[in-house]
Design a protein around this motif. Structure first.
Motif, mmCIF file in Angstrom:
data_model
loop_
_atom_site.group_PDB
_atom_site.id
_atom_site.type_symbol
_atom_site.label_atom_id
_atom_site.label_comp_id
_atom_site.label_asym_id
_atom_site.label_seq_id
_atom_site.Cartn_x
_atom_site.Cartn_y
_atom_site.Cartn_z
ATOM 1 N N ASP A 181 0.850 -1.192 0.000
ATOM 2 C CA ASP A 181 0.000 0.000 0.000
ATOM 3 C C ASP A 181 0.890 1.248 0.000
ATOM 4 O OD1 ASP A 181 -1.981 1.888 0.271
ATOM 5 O OD2 ASP A 181 -2.784 1.112 2.151
ATOM 6 N N ILE A 182 0.693 2.129 -0.983
ATOM 7 C CA ILE A 182 1.364 3.424 -1.038
ATOM 8 C C ILE A 182 0.296 4.492 -1.238
ATOM 9 C CG2 ILE A 182 3.081 4.860 -2.199
ATOM 10 C CD1 ILE A 182 4.356 2.351 -3.278
ATOM 11 N N ARG A 183 0.383 5.595 -0.486
ATOM 12 C CA ARG A 183 -0.589 6.677 -0.619
ATOM 13 C C ARG A 183 0.137 8.012 -0.760
ATOM 14 N NH1 ARG A 183 -4.221 4.903 4.651
ATOM 15 N NH2 ARG A 183 -4.099 2.651 4.224
ATOM 16 N N TYR A 184 -0.365 8.807 -1.685
ATOM 17 C CA TYR A 184 0.143 10.170 -1.845
ATOM 18 C C TYR A 184 -1.030 11.060 -2.215
ATOM 19 C CZ TYR A 184 2.755 14.213 -3.426
ATOM 20 O OH TYR A 184 3.233 15.494 -3.580
ATOM 21 N N ARG A 185 -1.341 11.993 -1.305
ATOM 22 C CA ARG A 185 -2.506 12.857 -1.466
ATOM 23 C C ARG A 185 -3.748 11.998 -1.693
ATOM 24 N NH1 ARG A 185 -0.139 18.077 -4.915
ATOM 25 N NH2 ARG A 185 1.439 18.650 -3.348
ATOM 26 N N SER A 186 -4.471 12.209 -2.801
ATOM 27 C CA SER A 186 -5.695 11.446 -3.035
ATOM 28 C C SER A 186 -5.433 10.123 -3.752
ATOM 29 C CB SER A 186 -6.682 12.275 -3.858
ATOM 30 O OG SER A 186 -6.127 12.598 -5.123
ATOM 31 N N MET A 187 -4.169 9.869 -4.126
ATOM 32 C CA MET A 187 -3.864 8.642 -4.851
ATOM 33 C C MET A 187 -3.467 7.523 -3.899
ATOM 34 S SD MET A 187 -1.954 9.701 -8.382
ATOM 35 C CE MET A 187 -2.321 8.057 -9.012
ATOM 36 N N ARG A 188 -3.828 6.306 -4.282
ATOM 37 C CA ARG A 188 -3.485 5.133 -3.477
ATOM 38 C C ARG A 188 -3.164 3.971 -4.418
ATOM 39 N NH1 ARG A 188 -7.264 2.299 1.255
ATOM 40 N NH2 ARG A 188 -5.619 0.917 2.062
ATOM 41 N N TRP A 189 -2.009 3.357 -4.220
ATOM 42 C CA TRP A 189 -1.551 2.232 -5.039
ATOM 43 C C TRP A 189 -1.534 0.975 -4.169
ATOM 44 C CZ3 TRP A 189 1.204 3.018 -9.997
ATOM 45 C CH2 TRP A 189 1.141 4.344 -10.428
ATOM 46 N N LEU A 190 -2.254 -0.071 -4.612
ATOM 47 C CA LEU A 190 -2.335 -1.306 -3.843
ATOM 48 C C LEU A 190 -1.565 -2.428 -4.554
ATOM 49 C CD1 LEU A 190 -6.108 -1.309 -2.775
ATOM 50 C CD2 LEU A 190 -4.125 -0.463 -1.506
ATOM 51 N N THR A 191 -0.831 -3.204 -3.765
ATOM 52 C CA THR A 191 -0.049 -4.345 -4.231
ATOM 53 C C THR A 191 0.859 -3.940 -5.398
ATOM 54 O OG1 THR A 191 -2.006 -5.687 -3.693
ATOM 55 C CG2 THR A 191 -0.164 -6.809 -4.732
ATOM 56 N N VAL A 192 1.813 -3.101 -5.077
ATOM 57 C CA VAL A 192 2.757 -2.601 -6.070
ATOM 58 C C VAL A 192 3.967 -3.535 -6.135
ATOM 59 C CG1 VAL A 192 4.288 -0.688 -6.697
ATOM 60 C CG2 VAL A 192 2.035 -0.218 -5.687
ATOM 61 N N TYR A 213 -6.108 3.947 -7.008
ATOM 62 C CA TYR A 213 -7.193 4.886 -6.740
ATOM 63 C C TYR A 213 -6.694 6.307 -7.005
ATOM 64 C CZ TYR A 213 -9.848 1.183 -4.405
ATOM 65 O OH TYR A 213 -10.551 0.038 -4.130
ATOM 66 N N TYR A 214 -7.412 7.055 -7.851
ATOM 67 C CA TYR A 214 -7.078 8.449 -8.091
ATOM 68 C C TYR A 214 -8.051 9.409 -7.414
ATOM 69 C CZ TYR A 214 -10.461 7.597 -11.864
ATOM 70 O OH TYR A 214 -11.566 7.224 -12.588
ATOM 71 N N SER A 215 -9.086 8.888 -6.748
ATOM 72 C CA SER A 215 -10.027 9.657 -5.934
ATOM 73 C C SER A 215 -10.704 8.675 -4.990
ATOM 74 C CB SER A 215 -11.058 10.385 -6.803
ATOM 75 O OG SER A 215 -11.908 9.459 -7.453
ATOM 76 N N ASN A 216 -11.613 9.161 -4.175
ATOM 77 C CA ASN A 216 -12.294 8.270 -3.232
ATOM 78 C C ASN A 216 -13.109 7.198 -3.950
ATOM 79 O OD1 ASN A 216 -11.284 9.610 -0.980
ATOM 80 N ND2 ASN A 216 -13.018 11.035 -0.889
ATOM 81 N N GLN A 217 -13.667 7.518 -5.113
ATOM 82 C CA GLN A 217 -14.511 6.584 -5.847
ATOM 83 C C GLN A 217 -13.848 6.040 -7.103
ATOM 84 O OE1 GLN A 217 -17.436 5.561 -4.641
ATOM 85 N NE2 GLN A 217 -17.267 6.922 -2.876
ATOM 86 N N GLY A 218 -13.003 6.852 -7.737
ATOM 87 C CA GLY A 218 -12.435 6.440 -9.011
ATOM 88 C C GLY A 218 -11.175 5.604 -8.845
ATOM 89 N N TYR A 219 -11.059 4.553 -9.651
ATOM 90 C CA TYR A 219 -9.879 3.700 -9.562
ATOM 91 C C TYR A 219 -9.597 3.040 -10.910
ATOM 92 C CZ TYR A 219 -13.061 -0.316 -9.379
ATOM 93 O OH TYR A 219 -14.007 -1.257 -9.685
ATOM 94 N N ILE A 220 -8.356 2.586 -11.049
ATOM 95 C CA ILE A 220 -7.907 1.863 -12.231
ATOM 96 C C ILE A 220 -7.481 0.471 -11.785
ATOM 97 C CG2 ILE A 220 -6.198 1.761 -14.079
ATOM 98 C CD1 ILE A 220 -5.938 4.818 -13.779
#
Length: 288
Positions: A181-192, A213-220
């Motif tokens: 888990d990595i987080r920076y501002r509103s972005m969050r990267w899981l299992t990098v 995650y690039y916002s609370n609801q939006g993700y790739i």
């Protein structure tokens, strides 16, 4: 002194040290330190030190917030085969280095290695890298004392790991970075999971993340990026979502030809983009 090297052989009970008033670290906020130091160390720089330094019951007060480190230990020495061993253990991170290394000169080593694959982008720097031939492991634990004070918008999961090997003489390296888990501002990267290698004729990059995650609801979902560089050309591929049922998908491949760091041409080889299940296509050999 021991020979021509300084000796730090002492015990100290530091009850209050105002770090910001020393004008050494460039600190602007009040930093107060309390710790117990047991030093059995010889050397004047980290690359030739031998012995141990042990800090216990360390408290660091930053403005009104108190950080406690129960145990910090550094040990260094020479192995029988001529290599060196450096171990650092603490509540913040654990790290070990084994081989022949000069950590201060490590950035210069990469400035010698990368030009082998992209000589038009970076000119080699000779004579500054020192001898770099070692393995290393770095395990992050609780990094809050660092991130909250110097990188307040960044968070690393305690199980984050960086490890690999470097050989500057052969101009090769193999580095791997893994983070749940990595987080920076509103972005969050899981299992990098990322890998950066240079060996033989090419330099390779592989990066994957299960979810970004690039916002609370939006993700790739299912991000995958690959790149390979050799002879002043870098080919790359980017894939977002590998689910055939996904509304939004991207599969993009191209390459970049470098005449210099400021002059290059990017070409799209193949691409497929789905936005809201509508397909967008770029003709092959489009370039910038």
């Amino acid at each position: 002194l021991r020979g021509n090297k300084p000796v730090f052989d002492f015990k100290a009970d530091v009850r209050h040290l105002q770090l910001d008033r020393l004008n050494i670290f460039g600190l602007t906020s009040p930093y107060a330190l309390r710790t117990v130091i047991d030093s059995r160390l010889v050397g004047d720089k980290i690359d030739d030190m031998a012995g141990t330094v042990h800090l216990t019951n360390t408290d660091l007060l930053v403005e009104q917030k108190l950080y406690h480190l129960s145990d910090v230990q550094l040990s260094a020495g020479n192995l029988e085969d001529g290599r060196r061993k450096l171990d650092f253990n603490s509540d913040i991170l654990d790290a070990d280095f084994t081989g022949r290394f000069e950590l201060v000169a490590l950035p210069a080593a990469f400035r010698e290695i990368i030009p082998r694959y992209l000589p038009n982008v970076m000119l080699p720097v000779k004579g500054e890298a020192g001898r770099q031939e070692f393995d290393f492991n770095i395990y992050l634990k609780n990094t809050s004392v660092i991130t909250e004070n110097f990188l307040p918008e960044l968070y690393f999961d305690p199980a984050t790991r960086l490890h690999g090997t470097i050989n500057a003489a052969n101009k090769t390296f193999d580095l791997r970075f893994e983070a749940p888990d990595i987080r920076y501002r509103s972005m969050r990267w899981l299992t990098v999971d990322s890998r950066f290698t240079a060996a033989g004729k090419s330099m390779e990059v592989e990066l994957s993340a299960d979810t970004v995650y690039y916002s609370n609801q939006g993700y790739i979902p299912d991000l995958r990026f690959t790149a390979s560089a050799a002879d002043n050309t870098a080919s790359f591929g980017l894939r977002l979502s590998d689910d055939e049922g996904a509304e939004n998908r991207l599969n993009w491949h191209g390459h970049a030809d470098f005449a210099s760091v400021r002059e290059f041409q990017i070409s799209i080889d193949t691409s497929r983009i789905l936005i809201g299940r509508n397909e967008w296509q770029f003709a092959e050999r489009n370039s910038v």
